[in-house]
Write a protein that holds these residues in place. Sequence first.
Motif: not given
Length: 149
Positions: A49-59
């Motif tokens: 849906n083309g939404r902006a988002f942040i995913v933290r701690n993926t490392a």
Amino acid sequence: GCLRACTFVILLILCSSQSQEQHTWQHGMPLQFEDEGLSAATFASLVNNGRAFIVRNTARHSGLWNWTCASIREDAMFQDAEGQLSYAGDGKTARLSEPWEDKAVPTAARHLDSKAPRRGSLYFGIKDLQFEDTHVPASWSSPMLERIQ
């Protein structure tokens, strides 16, 4: 300087969409998730849906988790690797194990923004090693790249 260079945050910015009203920007920032809090279905929906988002701690589950500037400086594999001194010109480098901050040059940004960094950073672009058309220091190696990936 060094803390900024060692911070790993993945930011996914995508085009906005009118659907999925529950996924809106909050306080001027895109919706944020911790890596465990984002289901595959929600991820797919946000992307589709083309939404902006942040995913933290993926490392967190990678070999990079808990790395610090000090641990990289002391790591036998990386301590002799060179990084490029930003804004120094002429491809000037410094070893990751040395106090490169003493060699960092002032930036012009300090005249434009009082919160801007006062000195350039040390760029360790090890991922450039995988591309044939980039100049990389001789101190970089494939095992370094593999360890980062």
